[in-house]
Design an enzyme around this catalytic site. Structure first.
Site, PDB file in Angstrom:
ATOM      1  N   ASP A  52     -71.815 -13.284  21.362  1.00  0.00           N
ATOM      2  CA  ASP A  52     -73.158 -13.384  22.021  1.00  0.00           C
ATOM      3  C   ASP A  52     -73.712 -14.865  21.380  1.00  0.00           C
ATOM      4  O   ASP A  52     -73.472 -15.206  20.232  1.00  0.00           O
ATOM      5  CB  ASP A  52     -73.997 -12.202  21.771  1.00  0.00           C
ATOM      6  N   TYR A 111     -64.145  -7.735  13.312  1.00  0.00           N
ATOM      7  CA  TYR A 111     -65.449  -8.352  13.154  1.00  0.00           C
ATOM      8  C   TYR A 111     -65.742  -8.159  11.729  1.00  0.00           C
ATOM      9  O   TYR A 111     -65.493  -7.041  11.149  1.00  0.00           O
ATOM     10  CB  TYR A 111     -66.212  -7.523  14.024  1.00  0.00           C
TER      11      TYR A 111
END
Length: 250
Positions: A52, A111
């Protein structure tokens, strides 16, 4: 037509995410423009994780097909030359079989979410951390995180605009640790899964933050997961603290 696998590092701050958009700067558009400038070809990149706006990467993987059989070091160096001064770096390029797909061949994505836990403002890392000035207990956060491991319906941690067909995901790792270097303290959330829902990692990070300041217990977090009670989750952690750190392939 050879297929090239690229390993990419980027600072997500100036971009509106990975995926190409009509009018906004994106990582995909920056690299595809660089490809055209050095090769004269129009190529479309496919990546392992479509980050994002504001999310960073230190080991993003993408593939593209080119008509010419270029040397891999030429591909890497030429792309980097045309990407300057944008904060995007091609770390490596290699030729891979046509069957390789950066997205669909991936078996695990990793992540890391960074929380700067101190009152003094960040001078050097402010674009790469979420600063939380009140004390957080990393051990409590880790205990709560363990209640999210496994195969579950993660609807409570899913963005309203998430386009995934199913909210079911298998969370393989969710570890919370505190890292100290003098007066510099970070809480690091490391997580791994085959795939994540839109905003899932940031939503989990915000909820674990509430566990760290004792506003939610580990049982509360487990109940939020089981009931899908999105209104009880913590705030959506800001994008700047999130980094895509790797992807595994067979």
């Amino acid at each position: 037509m050879p297929r090239y696998k690229l390993v990419i590092e980027y600072d997500g701050a100036p971009f509106r995410g990975w995926q190409r958009q009509a009018d906004d700067p994106t990582v995909q558009a920056a690299i595809e423009t660089a490809v055209t400038r050095f090769s004269g070809e129009t190529a479309r990149l496919t990546c392992a994780g479509r980050t994002d706006a504001g999310v960073h990467a230190i080991h993003q993987v993408a593939h593209l097909d080119l008509a010419k059989d270029w040397r891999t070091d030429t591909v890497r160096d030429a792309l980097n030359a045309h990407l300057r001064p944008q904060p995007v770096s091609i770390l490596s390029a290699e030729v891979v079989p046509q069957e390789f797909d950066a997205r669909h061949s991936a078996i695990r994505r990793h992540y890391r979410y960074r929380i700067l836990n101190r009152r003094s403002p960040a001078a050097l890392t402010r674009a790469h951390v979420w600063q939380v000035p009140w004390p957080l207990d990393a051990e409590l956060m880790h205990r709560a995180a363990q209640r999210l491991l496994g195969h579950h319906d993660f609807s409570a941690f899913r963005a309203a605009e998430c386009q995934a067909k199913s909210p079911m995901r298998t969370l393989e790792q969710l570890d919370v640790t505190r890292e100290r270097m003098g007066l510099f303290e970070e809480i690091v959330i490391a997580t791994s899964a085959r795939s994540f829902l839109h905003h899932q990692v940031r939503a989990m990070a915000g909820t674990l933050m509430l566990a760290g300041c004792k506003r939610l217990s580990a049982d509360d977090v487990a109940e939020i997961l089981a009931t899908g009670a999105k209104h009880r989750c913590g705030p959506l952690a800001p994008a700047c603290g999130l980094t895509f750190v790797g992807v595994d392939y067979l």
